[in-house]
Design a protein around this motif. Sequence first.
Motif, short mmCIF file in Angstrom:
data_model
loop_
_atom_site.label_atom_id
_atom_site.label_comp_id
_atom_site.label_asym_id
_atom_site.label_seq_id
_atom_site.Cartn_x
_atom_site.Cartn_y
_atom_site.Cartn_z
N SER A 70 -1.29 15.92 79.06
CA SER A 70 -0.62 15.68 77.66
C SER A 70 -0.63 16.82 77.04
O SER A 70 -1.07 17.96 77.26
CB SER A 70 -1.59 14.65 77.02
OG SER A 70 -3.05 15.10 77.19
N THR A 82 0.06 13.07 84.98
CA THR A 82 0.52 13.97 84.08
C THR A 82 -0.38 14.40 82.91
O THR A 82 -1.06 13.26 82.18
CB THR A 82 1.71 12.87 83.18
OG1 THR A 82 2.49 12.44 84.50
CG2 THR A 82 2.75 13.61 82.59
N MET A 127 10.58 16.82 84.38
CA MET A 127 9.98 16.35 83.28
C MET A 127 10.57 15.22 82.69
O MET A 127 10.29 14.20 81.97
CB MET A 127 10.23 17.38 82.15
CG MET A 127 9.34 18.57 82.33
SD MET A 127 9.05 19.81 80.97
CE MET A 127 10.63 20.43 80.88
N TRP A 150 3.22 17.95 85.28
CA TRP A 150 4.68 18.02 84.37
C TRP A 150 5.74 16.86 84.78
O TRP A 150 6.45 16.74 83.90
CB TRP A 150 5.28 19.37 84.58
CG TRP A 150 4.35 20.70 83.95
CD1 TRP A 150 3.28 20.97 84.74
CD2 TRP A 150 4.66 21.40 82.91
NE1 TRP A 150 2.85 21.88 83.81
CE2 TRP A 150 3.63 22.18 83.06
CE3 TRP A 150 5.80 21.27 81.83
CZ2 TRP A 150 3.65 23.09 81.89
CZ3 TRP A 150 5.51 22.43 81.14
CH2 TRP A 150 4.64 23.00 80.88
N VAL A 176 0.15 22.28 77.27
CA VAL A 176 0.25 21.16 78.46
C VAL A 176 -1.20 21.35 78.95
O VAL A 176 -1.26 21.96 79.78
CB VAL A 176 1.57 21.46 79.29
CG1 VAL A 176 1.30 20.28 80.20
CG2 VAL A 176 2.75 21.44 78.32
N LEU A 232 6.80 14.41 81.68
CA LEU A 232 6.34 14.85 80.54
C LEU A 232 7.44 14.49 79.38
O LEU A 232 7.31 14.37 78.23
CB LEU A 232 6.09 16.35 80.66
CG LEU A 232 5.17 16.82 79.45
CD1 LEU A 232 3.83 16.53 79.86
CD2 LEU A 232 5.15 18.45 79.62
#
Lengths: 99, 521
Positions: free
Chosen positions: B480, B478, B469, B399, B386, B402
């Motif tokens: 990726s 956020t 999340m 996060w 992440v 996500l």
Amino acid sequence: MNPSNYIILSAVLFSIGAIGVLVRRNAIVVFMSVELMLNAANLAFVAFARMNGNLDGQTVAFFVMVVAAAEVVVGLAIIVTIFRTRRSASIDEPNLLKY
Amino acid sequence: MSAPALVMAAEVQFTLPSVNYYAIAPILILFGAAVVSVLVEAFVPRGGRRPTQLVLVIGAIVAALVVTVDLRGTRLITGEGAIAVDGPTLVLWGALLVVGLLATFLMAERSVDPLGDAFAPRASALPGSEDEQQFTKRGFLQTEVWPFLLFALTGMLVFAAANDFLLMFVALEVMSLPLYLLAGMARRRRLLSQEAALKYFLLGAFSSAFFLYGAALLYGYSGSVNFVILSETLAAKPGEGTLVAVGVALVMVGLLFKIAAVPFHQWTPDVYQGAPTPVTAFMAATVKIAAFAAMLRLLYVSLGGLRWDWTPMLWIIAGLTMVIGSVLAITQTDIKRMLAYSSIAQAGFILIGVVAASPEGLASSIFYLIAYAFTTIGTFAVVSMVRNASGEATSLSAWVGLGKKSPVIAAVFSLFLLSLAGIPLTSGFVGKFAVFSAGIASGAAWLVVVGVIASIIAAFFYVRVIVLMYFSEPTEDTASVVIPSTFTTIALTAATVMTIALGVFPQWLLDIVEQAGVFVR
């Protein structure tokens, strides 16, 4: 001379080392205090070997010396890297990691 | 004092120690490979080092694993009483090697970071300097991590099998010294990484000095560094309380530091956060296995007779570890720090199995350790994937949402978190159930109640991440999920499969740890 005096001496050295780790602020001095603690343990091992009448304790002391030497190599490498980055060996300054 | 002096003066006969080399072959294979690995660094040209090292490391771990499986059923003490190879040792060796292999895969990953792998191209270069930029630009990779990995793994195997204080101390250092260096080798956030290495090193050396002094006192009491002889001496001459009590306490300081039990846990969040994530995965999983293995052997083999003296102390430590680890994890805003506090809490749960001081306690602790290790490898594998522009996005705010951006990875991470929280149908539930039953059977029902309360507190912060999340929309911050290479995919898949398999069909591993029996003495 009574071997138990050496045990008392080793306990004193160990305590000095432990207090040194807790109160000193220079990484090198802290590290030297740790080495003092290891050597205090060595003295205890050798004195106990004499009291117990076998050689195990003296053998341990040799191994501890080798381990302590290896630890110096690793420890000084880390301390020198920090020193080059921060121009200081104080253990109060690296304080980015907290909470 | 004349009699001992005479013995010392007499001619000492040295006999060659008898060693069953096949029984310790896994250790010898890894150690040999580590030495060869150092030579590879010296003689193989730069371009060929990484493939050579990878083949060497993976080959050595697999070979050691094959021998470990072949050794099943072995139950002996070799090397003049220094090393014990028995059922629990072999199960823990197997776990260490498999988990070490998965950590190897994580360390070999170089697709997730556009600059290369997770390690600084040259750890000695000044952070941000011209030198470092040159090394990065030319795409150099740090290959010295592989000998460190092998030496650390060798030390862990010896640590789990050590049957005397001398070997245990040497193994402790062989395990720790490479880890101190690995912690300082992160490619990004160099200052944090160096700080983690310094803190880990100074505190680790401090705690091993305590261990050594305690070993000296116990040697003074029993006249031998051997665990079995210590237990015989304890049975033969009870009453010399002070020396033994202080010795045991000091030795336990060293071991409790390694498992990160409260009040010796302060280093854990700093080191877990600062170290490169694959190294965090490696040490979070394997050091815990090795240190618990050593602690179990010491307590069960040599101090079993003193059970009523050390259990109350460990009850308090286990309770504090669970509660403080769980409570402090709630306040964290960094995912790696949160997982570090979670690992402190998990150490407390495993301690419930340890203080049970029974065969069930031993079996349940080993099961919990294995389940925890696989889940941990998985969580940190996800953390390493992440990312945002500046590297890993460890802040919890990255996060948010996500689950909408990368549903699969979010689902896998949720599975690991649920397992750590101990939700049924995951490995964590079976582990918690096993240690709690062993705890109740040993009469520490109040400790189990504390454990259940701590689990509920812990569930809060695990579930909070899942809520973050899934139940929020992704923001600009956020992160990726980067698609990794085969290496991380294998590690992540294995961790996922084991987390589910040990939750749904735990019986095969429970059978293995039960058949492993107790420590040889």
